[in-house]
Enzyme design. Structure first.
Site, PDB file in Angstrom:
ATOM      1  N   HIS A   9      36.254  -0.992 -69.604  1.00 45.08           N
ATOM      2  CA  HIS A   9      35.454  -0.476 -70.767  1.00 45.08           C
ATOM      3  C   HIS A   9      35.799   0.899 -71.120  1.00 45.08           C
ATOM      4  O   HIS A   9      34.980   1.961 -70.425  1.00 45.08           O
ATOM      5  CB  HIS A   9      34.265  -0.637 -70.939  1.00 45.08           C
ATOM      6  CG  HIS A   9      33.330  -0.236 -72.145  1.00 45.08           C
ATOM      7  ND1 HIS A   9      32.275  -1.163 -72.419  1.00 45.08           N
ATOM      8  CD2 HIS A   9      33.782   0.155 -73.159  1.00 45.08           C
ATOM      9  CE1 HIS A   9      31.855  -0.670 -73.816  1.00 45.08           C
ATOM     10  NE2 HIS A   9      32.783   0.242 -74.136  1.00 45.08           N
ATOM     11  N   HIS A  11      37.757   3.780 -74.090  1.00 45.43           N
ATOM     12  CA  HIS A  11      38.414   4.007 -75.406  1.00 45.43           C
ATOM     13  C   HIS A  11      39.336   5.196 -74.978  1.00 45.43           C
ATOM     14  O   HIS A  11      38.928   6.134 -74.695  1.00 45.43           O
ATOM     15  CB  HIS A  11      37.358   4.236 -76.415  1.00 45.43           C
ATOM     16  CG  HIS A  11      36.593   3.311 -76.484  1.00 45.43           C
ATOM     17  ND1 HIS A  11      36.396   2.261 -77.511  1.00 45.43           N
ATOM     18  CD2 HIS A  11      35.283   2.838 -75.842  1.00 45.43           C
ATOM     19  CE1 HIS A  11      35.500   1.489 -77.605  1.00 45.43           C
ATOM     20  NE2 HIS A  11      34.696   1.766 -76.401  1.00 45.43           N
ATOM     21  N   HIS A 190      32.109  -5.399 -78.369  1.00 41.54           N
ATOM     22  CA  HIS A 190      30.954  -4.563 -77.955  1.00 41.54           C
ATOM     23  C   HIS A 190      29.947  -5.550 -78.611  1.00 41.54           C
ATOM     24  O   HIS A 190      29.881  -6.045 -79.713  1.00 41.54           O
ATOM     25  CB  HIS A 190      30.908  -3.178 -78.642  1.00 41.54           C
ATOM     26  CG  HIS A 190      31.893  -2.214 -78.054  1.00 41.54           C
ATOM     27  ND1 HIS A 190      33.331  -2.546 -77.684  1.00 41.54           N
ATOM     28  CD2 HIS A 190      31.306  -1.293 -77.802  1.00 41.54           C
ATOM     29  CE1 HIS A 190      33.513  -1.346 -77.116  1.00 41.54           C
ATOM     30  NE2 HIS A 190      32.718  -0.333 -76.953  1.00 41.54           N
ATOM     31  N   GLU A 193      24.699  -3.135 -77.586  1.00 40.31           N
ATOM     32  CA  GLU A 193      24.551  -1.659 -76.921  1.00 40.31           C
ATOM     33  C   GLU A 193      23.437  -1.327 -77.908  1.00 40.31           C
ATOM     34  O   GLU A 193      22.151  -0.798 -77.383  1.00 40.31           O
ATOM     35  CB  GLU A 193      26.000  -0.946 -77.412  1.00 40.31           C
ATOM     36  CG  GLU A 193      25.775   0.450 -77.151  1.00 40.31           C
ATOM     37  CD  GLU A 193      27.069   1.379 -77.526  1.00 40.31           C
ATOM     38  OE1 GLU A 193      27.611   0.634 -78.446  1.00 40.31           O
ATOM     39  OE2 GLU A 193      27.315   2.305 -77.020  1.00 40.31           O
ATOM     40  N   ASP A 272      33.784   6.676 -72.981  1.00 39.37           N
ATOM     41  CA  ASP A 272      34.237   7.771 -73.581  1.00 39.37           C
ATOM     42  C   ASP A 272      34.114   8.981 -72.823  1.00 39.37           C
ATOM     43  O   ASP A 272      33.324   9.948 -72.955  1.00 39.37           O
ATOM     44  CB  ASP A 272      33.835   8.004 -75.040  1.00 39.37           C
ATOM     45  CG  ASP A 272      33.886   6.791 -75.832  1.00 39.37           C
ATOM     46  OD1 ASP A 272      35.117   6.558 -76.308  1.00 39.37           O
ATOM     47  OD2 ASP A 272      33.052   6.139 -76.011  1.00 39.37           O
TER      48      ASP A 272
HETATM   49  N1  HPA Z   1      30.308   1.819 -78.855  1.00 41.84           N
HETATM   50  C1  HPA Z   1      30.874   1.237 -80.199  1.00 41.84           C
HETATM   51  N2  HPA Z   1      31.852   2.021 -80.564  1.00 41.84           N
HETATM   52  C2  HPA Z   1      32.458   2.915 -79.863  1.00 41.84           C
HETATM   53  C3  HPA Z   1      32.334   3.331 -78.498  1.00 41.84           C
HETATM   54  C4  HPA Z   1      30.735   2.753 -78.058  1.00 41.84           C
HETATM   55  O1  HPA Z   1      30.234   2.804 -76.871  1.00 41.84           O
HETATM   56  N3  HPA Z   1      33.002   4.076 -78.079  1.00 41.84           N
HETATM   57  C5  HPA Z   1      33.844   4.142 -78.761  1.00 41.84           C
HETATM   58  N4  HPA Z   1      33.916   3.669 -79.892  1.00 41.84           N
HETATM   59 ZN    ZN Z   2      32.740   1.422 -75.901  1.00 49.19          ZN
END
Ligand code: HPA
Ligand code: ZN
Length: 336
Positions: A9, A11, A190, A193, A272
Site C-alpha cells: 500500500h 502511492h 481502499h 479508512e 504516502d
Molecule cells: N486514502 C485515499 N486516497 C489516497 C490515500 C489514502 O490514504 N493516499 C493517496 N490517495
Molecule cells: Zn492509500
C-alpha cells in the site's frame, strides 16, 4: 540487515519528498506557493483525508516528464530497499496526471524506466496498480481504464480505488472492476479508512476485490471480520498514515493488536511516506515501539506481507524462507 518485507500500500506520488518537489519545480518552471522545504513541511499538519489530498494533488504539478516520474520511483526504491522492502506493489493515480495534460504514456513509461531496474539495482521486485479517483465519475474511470490497455499484463497488473472515500461507495465502479476481472487484472480497493464497514462489504461483493486497503473500520462489524478471516482477505494497514489523518488518535491506540487477535491477515505499509513521516520500516519500528510488539509479531507481519502479495509462488516462497530465518538484533535493554 532489516527484516525483509513487501510493501502493498504505497502511492508513488506520496513518496514525493519536499527536496525533490522543489528540484522538479525549478527544472519545470513551476512556482510552488511555499518559500522553501521547511515552509512546505509545516503545511503537513493534516486534519483528515481531504486536507491531505488537497496538498497531495497540488504538489503533483511538479511531475511533468518521463524523467520526473523515473526519478520519483528511483528515489522510492532506494529508500524502500534500505528499510528491507524486497517487493512493492505500487499505486499510481493516472487521472491526477492526465487531467493536468500529462499523457498516460509519460507516467507509465517514466515509472517503468525506474521499476524495470529495481530488482537489479535494489533487489526490489515491483508491480504497478493503477488507481481510480473515486471522487471522479465512473465514466472517467472507464476512459482511463481503456486508455491503459496497452500496458495490461505488462507494466500494469492491477487496479485500485483511492481518494475521498465518504460519499463515493465502491458500487459506483462496478463496471470498471468487471472489465478488469475480464482482462485478468488483480483488484484491490481502499475501503473502511474514513468510510463505513459497509463499503468493505460492498468492495468484496460488488467489485470482487482480493485485498482491502486500510480496512480499519471492519472492526465495527463482527460478521464482516469473520468473513475476512474465513476468506483470508488481507488488510493493508498504514499506521503512521492513520495517525496523521486522524483515523486513530495515537499509535498506541492503533487497533493492530485487535486485528491480529481476530485472526485477520494484516500487513503494515506506508501509504504516502513523504507526507506521513516514514517509509515501510519506519512504520514497523514505530508500531513495535508504541505497542510493544515482540520479534515474532514483527516476523508474522513480514510473512503476511508476502502471503498477501501478488508474487509468483517461487519468489514468494524464497522471501518467506528469508523471513523465517531472519535473526533479530538484540534490542537495547529497557531501563528500569
Ligand atoms: N486514502 C485515499 N486516497 C489516497 C490515500 C489514502 O490514504 N493516499 C493517496 N490517495
Ligand atoms: Zn492509500
Amino acid at each position: 540487515m532489516p527484516l525483509p518485507k513487501a510493501e502493498l500500500h504505497l502511492h508513488i506520488e506520496g513518496t514525493l519528498e519536499p527536496e525533490l518537489a522543489f528540484a522538479l519545480a525549478a527544472r519545470n518552471g513551476v512556482t510552488l506557493p511555499y518559500a522553501d522545504t521547511e515552509e512546505l513541511r509545516r503545511a503537513y499538519a493534516f486534519t483528515d483525508l481531504q486536507s491531505f489530498l488537497d496538498l497531495y494533488y497540488a504538489l503533483m504539478a511538479v511531475l511533468r516528464t518521463e524523467e520526473d516520474f523515473a526519478e520519483l520511483a528511483e528515489a522510492y526504491l532506494a529508500r524502500a530497499a534500505a528499510q528491507g522492502v524486497r517487493h512493492a506493489e505500487i499505486f499510481f493515480d493516472p487521472q491526477a496526471h492526465t487531467a493536468r495534460g500529462v499523457p498516460l504514456a509519460v507516467v507509465v513509461d517514466g515509472l517503468g524506466r525506474a521499476l524495470d531496474r529495481g530488482e537489479e539495482r535494489h533487489g526490489v521486485s515491483t508491480r504497478l496498480i493503477m488507481c481510480f479517483l473515486r471522487d471522479e465519475s465512473a465514466e472517467s474511470a472507464l476512459e482511463t481504464f481503456e486508455a491503459a490497455r496497452p500496458w495490461f499484463g505488462g507494466r500494469i497488473t492491477g487496479i485500485g480505488l483511492d481518494s475521498a472515500e465518504v460519499g463515493h461507495p465502491p458500487a459506483k465502479f462496478r463496471e470498471v472492476y468487471r472489465r478488469a476481472a475480464e482482462a485478468g487484472l488483480h483488484r484491490v480497493a481502499h475501503a473502511g479508512e474514513e468510510g463505513p464497514a459497509a463499503y468493505i462489504t460492498e468492495a468484496l461483493d460488488v467489485l470482487g476485490v482480493e485485498r482491502i486497503d486500510h480496512g480499519l473500520r471492519c472492526l465495527e462489524d463482527p460478521a464482516l471480520v469473520e468473513r475476512l478471516v474465513r476468506e483470508r482477505i488481507p488488510l493493508t494497514l498504514c499506521p503512521l498514515s492513520n495517525v496523521r489523518l486522524r483515523c486513530v488518535d495515537t499509535l498506541a491506540d492503533h487497533p493492530l493488536p485487535a486485528i491480529l487477535d481476530a485472526g485477520l491477515l494484516a500487513t503494515v505499509n506506508s501509504d504516502d511516506p513523504a507526507y506521513f513521516g516514514g517509509y515501510a520500516g519506519d512504520n514497523f519500528d514505530a508500531l513495535a515501539e508504541a505497542l510493544g510488539l515482540d520479534d515474532e509479531t514483527l516476523r508474522l507481519l513480514a510473512a503476511n506481507s508476502f502471503q498477501a502479495s501478488f508474487l509468483p509462488e517461487e519468489r514468494r516462497a524464497a522471501l518467506l524462507a528469508e523471513v523465517a530465518a531472519y535473526e533479530f538484533a538484540p534490542r537495547a535493554a529497557v531501563r528500569a
